[in-house]
Design a protein around this motif. Structure first.
Motif, PDB file in Angstrom:
ATOM      1  N   ASP A 155      49.053 -62.316  70.185  1.00 62.19           N
ATOM      2  CA  ASP A 155      48.836 -62.387  68.740  1.00 62.19           C
ATOM      3  C   ASP A 155      50.058 -61.969  67.922  1.00 62.19           C
ATOM      4  N   LYS A 156      51.239 -61.871  68.554  1.00 62.33           N
ATOM      5  CA  LYS A 156      52.456 -61.468  67.848  1.00 62.33           C
ATOM      6  C   LYS A 156      53.414 -62.660  67.771  1.00 62.33           C
ATOM      7  N   ILE A 157      53.781 -63.045  66.548  1.00 65.54           N
ATOM      8  CA  ILE A 157      54.635 -64.213  66.338  1.00 65.54           C
ATOM      9  C   ILE A 157      56.004 -63.767  65.817  1.00 65.54           C
ATOM     10  N   PRO A 158      57.111 -64.054  66.531  1.00 63.07           N
ATOM     11  CA  PRO A 158      58.435 -63.693  66.028  1.00 63.07           C
ATOM     12  C   PRO A 158      58.784 -64.510  64.784  1.00 63.07           C
ATOM     13  N   MET A 159      59.373 -63.856  63.785  1.00 61.30           N
ATOM     14  CA  MET A 159      59.636 -64.511  62.506  1.00 61.30           C
ATOM     15  C   MET A 159      61.094 -64.949  62.339  1.00 61.30           C
ATOM     16  N   ASN A 160      61.987 -64.396  63.146  1.00 65.25           N
ATOM     17  CA  ASN A 160      63.417 -64.653  62.958  1.00 65.25           C
ATOM     18  C   ASN A 160      64.023 -65.066  64.296  1.00 65.25           C
ATOM     19  N   ASN A 161      64.423 -66.339  64.408  1.00 63.99           N
ATOM     20  CA  ASN A 161      64.922 -66.779  65.709  1.00 63.99           C
ATOM     21  C   ASN A 161      66.357 -66.335  65.971  1.00 63.99           C
ATOM     22  N   SER A 162      66.939 -65.576  65.058  1.00 68.74           N
ATOM     23  CA  SER A 162      68.210 -64.913  65.358  1.00 68.74           C
ATOM     24  C   SER A 162      67.988 -63.728  66.293  1.00 68.74           C
ATOM     25  N   LEU A 163      66.727 -63.381  66.516  1.00 63.94           N
ATOM     26  CA  LEU A 163      66.381 -62.357  67.507  1.00 63.94           C
ATOM     27  C   LEU A 163      66.478 -63.000  68.886  1.00 63.94           C
ATOM     28  N   LEU A 164      67.562 -62.724  69.589  1.00 60.32           N
ATOM     29  CA  LEU A 164      67.795 -63.376  70.873  1.00 60.32           C
ATOM     30  C   LEU A 164      66.856 -62.825  71.942  1.00 60.32           C
ATOM     31  N   TYR A 165      66.116 -63.717  72.595  1.00 64.98           N
ATOM     32  CA  TYR A 165      65.208 -63.323  73.670  1.00 64.98           C
ATOM     33  C   TYR A 165      66.011 -63.218  74.969  1.00 64.98           C
ATOM     34  N   THR A 166      66.809 -62.157  75.056  1.00 69.27           N
ATOM     35  CA  THR A 166      67.585 -61.861  76.247  1.00 69.27           C
ATOM     36  C   THR A 166      67.358 -60.402  76.623  1.00 69.27           C
ATOM     37  N   CYS A 167      67.700 -60.048  77.843  1.00 68.68           N
ATOM     38  CA  CYS A 167      67.491 -58.681  78.335  1.00 68.68           C
ATOM     39  C   CYS A 167      68.835 -58.062  78.699  1.00 68.68           C
ATOM     40  N   PRO A 168      69.295 -57.091  77.937  1.00 71.49           N
ATOM     41  CA  PRO A 168      70.551 -56.426  78.289  1.00 71.49           C
ATOM     42  C   PRO A 168      70.396 -55.647  79.588  1.00 71.49           C
ATOM     43  N   PRO A 169      71.442 -55.574  80.403  1.00 72.75           N
ATOM     44  CA  PRO A 169      71.338 -54.851  81.680  1.00 72.75           C
ATOM     45  C   PRO A 169      71.221 -53.342  81.471  1.00 72.75           C
ATOM     46  N   ASP A 170      70.530 -52.712  82.391  1.00 72.88           N
ATOM     47  CA  ASP A 170      70.446 -51.246  82.448  1.00 72.88           C
ATOM     48  C   ASP A 170      69.788 -50.620  81.226  1.00 72.88           C
ATOM     49  N   LYS A 171      68.981 -51.374  80.506  1.00 71.41           N
ATOM     50  CA  LYS A 171      68.223 -50.792  79.393  1.00 71.41           C
ATOM     51  C   LYS A 171      66.979 -51.626  79.142  1.00 71.41           C
ATOM     52  N   VAL A 172      66.085 -51.087  78.354  1.00 71.72           N
ATOM     53  CA  VAL A 172      64.865 -51.798  77.952  1.00 71.72           C
ATOM     54  C   VAL A 172      65.048 -52.222  76.499  1.00 71.72           C
ATOM     55  N   PHE A 173      64.666 -53.466  76.188  1.00 70.36           N
ATOM     56  CA  PHE A 173      64.821 -53.947  74.813  1.00 70.36           C
ATOM     57  C   PHE A 173      63.452 -54.211  74.197  1.00 70.36           C
ATOM     58  N   HIS A 174      63.200 -53.535  73.059  1.00 71.99           N
ATOM     59  CA  HIS A 174      61.943 -53.709  72.334  1.00 71.99           C
ATOM     60  C   HIS A 174      62.184 -54.687  71.189  1.00 71.99           C
ATOM     61  N   PHE A 175      61.536 -55.849  71.269  1.00 73.52           N
ATOM     62  CA  PHE A 175      61.758 -56.909  70.283  1.00 73.52           C
ATOM     63  C   PHE A 175      60.946 -56.686  69.006  1.00 73.52           C
ATOM     64  N   ALA A 176      59.643 -56.359  69.164  1.00 72.76           N
ATOM     65  CA  ALA A 176      58.721 -56.294  68.016  1.00 72.76           C
ATOM     66  C   ALA A 176      58.811 -54.939  67.318  1.00 72.76           C
ATOM     67  N   SER A 177      59.942 -54.682  66.697  1.00 72.02           N
ATOM     68  CA  SER A 177      60.182 -53.378  66.078  1.00 72.02           C
ATOM     69  C   SER A 177      59.698 -53.305  64.628  1.00 72.02           C
ATOM     70  N   ALA A 178      59.286 -54.451  64.056  1.00 79.93           N
ATOM     71  CA  ALA A 178      58.920 -54.460  62.629  1.00 79.93           C
ATOM     72  C   ALA A 178      57.740 -55.405  62.404  1.00 79.93           C
ATOM     73  N   GLU A 179      56.549 -54.978  62.802  1.00 76.28           N
ATOM     74  CA  GLU A 179      55.353 -55.798  62.623  1.00 76.28           C
ATOM     75  C   GLU A 179      54.869 -55.721  61.175  1.00 76.28           C
ATOM     76  N   ASP A 180      54.339 -56.842  60.690  1.00 73.56           N
ATOM     77  CA  ASP A 180      53.906 -56.874  59.289  1.00 73.56           C
ATOM     78  C   ASP A 180      52.769 -55.906  59.006  1.00 73.56           C
ATOM     79  N   ARG A 181      51.895 -55.659  59.988  1.00 71.97           N
ATOM     80  CA  ARG A 181      50.754 -54.772  59.751  1.00 71.97           C
ATOM     81  C   ARG A 181      51.202 -53.323  59.557  1.00 71.97           C
TER      82      ARG A 181
END
Length: 380
Positions: A155-181
């Protein structure tokens, strides 16, 4: 007989030669393609969000280049990233349709090779999101050596496709940092829900998600503790990039687990003292009921005996109790046995009894409940 043997040997040699030539041509063709160059700047305005369900012909047009099983890769360049999207799922068909009509063009604009996996748990067992995510990782890994695994709520829709869906090495990446709710801000400092990505090595290092958080809630907070225990850095997407819309929905009665907060707090002490290998990827025990390569995603259905699983989790320290309000089973920690099995945790709990950090966490959890109620009331 000799002539027949000669022709047979000649045919084998000829076949090997043809295969070798084809492989050489394929390698030369691959080498002739440049690596796909994708940056935040050249992605602006390349993707438009559709939060309403499009008519079937429009959706069909969106998916015309998608291969069976929800797979896609660019043909004009060599993709740098190979991404598996894992979606834990149950009874949310409209949300899934809306997510897919947005996610496919979103990912294609980024020129990555990707495959979308929908992981569904069979009824009547209550939904276990952590288990579904772990299974998604295992099943996807068996199909391809993906370089990035992203666990995406349906139920979560990304709003900005400049948010690259990639995974940096040796860390965890949290994409949904700014939900509208949550007014496009991080709900609380430790929040890593909605959409989160790992390289395969990082996911294995933390031993995946916990398997014992039945129903929604708690598994993300537990995941935070697992990551911290393994000293893996967490990076949140910048606010203007990590904007997500949350689709409206109503939860069924008893959808959440009232014991999750206590379990999460105990887990933070457990992982700190004993590590994360006590439960997770290494304790999965499930039955794959079906695998289907559907037009826009790979569907995997599974079943798990949760009663049996909960009796063995954390070396069998979980007790059952009955809650008549929702007519279902909840789980609680048998602290007496837990302290016998894990004496270091007992010392940790005693030492932290008056810890202001624990008080702060409780306060944050309370604020989270108030915000969620406020956001829900504004919608309805």
């Amino acid at each position: 007989m000799k002539l027949l043997s000669f022709f047979f040997a000649f045919s084998i040699v000829n076949l090997v030669w043809i295969v070798a030539v084809h492989r050489k041509i394929f390698r030369m063709a691959a080498k002739s393609l440049d690596i796909c160059i994708v940056t935040e700047e050249n992605l602006e305005n390349a993707f438009q969000v559709n939060l309403g369900l499009l008519p079937i012909p429009n959706r069909t047009e969106l998916f015309k280049e998608v291969a069976t099983g929800g797979r896609w890769a660019p043909t004009s360049c060599k993709p740098r990233d190979h991404v598996a999207i894992i979606i834990p799922y149950r009874d949310r068909q409209e949300h899934l349709d809306i997510l897919l009509q947005n996610l496919h063009p979103f990912l294609q604009s980024q020129k990555c090779h990707y495959q979308i996996f929908v992981i569904e748990q069979a009824h009547p067992e209550p939904f276990n999101t952590g288990y579904a995510k772990n299974i998604g990782f295992v099943e996807a890994s068996a199909m391809f050596d993906f370089t990035c695994y992203i666990f995406q709520d349906v139920d979560k829709i990304p709003m900005n496709n400049s948010l690259l869906y990639t995974c940096p090495p040796d860390k965890v990446f949290h994409f949904a940092s700014a939900e509208d709710r949550y007014h496009y801000s991080l709900l609380y400092p430790n929040y890593i829900g909605g959409a989160i990505g790992f390289t395969p090595d990082t996911f294995k290092k933390i031993n995946g998600f916990a398997n014992n958080f039945i129903r929604w809630g708690g598994d993300d907070d537990d995941l935070f503790h697992r990551i911290v225990a393994q000293k893996v850095p967490i990076e949140h997407a910048h606010t203007h990039l990590g904007m997500y819309r949350v689709l409206n929905h109503t939860h069924p009665p008893g959808y959440d687990n009232k014991e999750n907060f206590k379990m999460s707090q105990f887990a933070s002490k457990l992982y700190k003292q004993y590590g994360t290998m006590i439960d997770g990827l290494n304790t999965l025990n499930y039955t794959r009921l079906a695998t289907e390569y559907r037009p826009t995603y790979t569907w995997i259905k599974f079943n798990v005996d949760q009663n049996s699983m909960m009796k063995t989790v954390w070396k069998g320290i979980m007790d059952t109790k009955y809650d008549k309000e929702v007519n279902n089973t909840y789980w609680a920690i048998n602290y007496e046995r837990a302290h016998e099995m894990f004496p270091k945790v007992k010392k940790e709990i005693k030492r932290k009894t008056r810890d202001p950090a624990l008080t702060f966490l409780r306060k944050i959890q309370q604020q989270r409940k108030v915000r969620t109620k406020s956001a829900n009331s504004q919608r309805h």
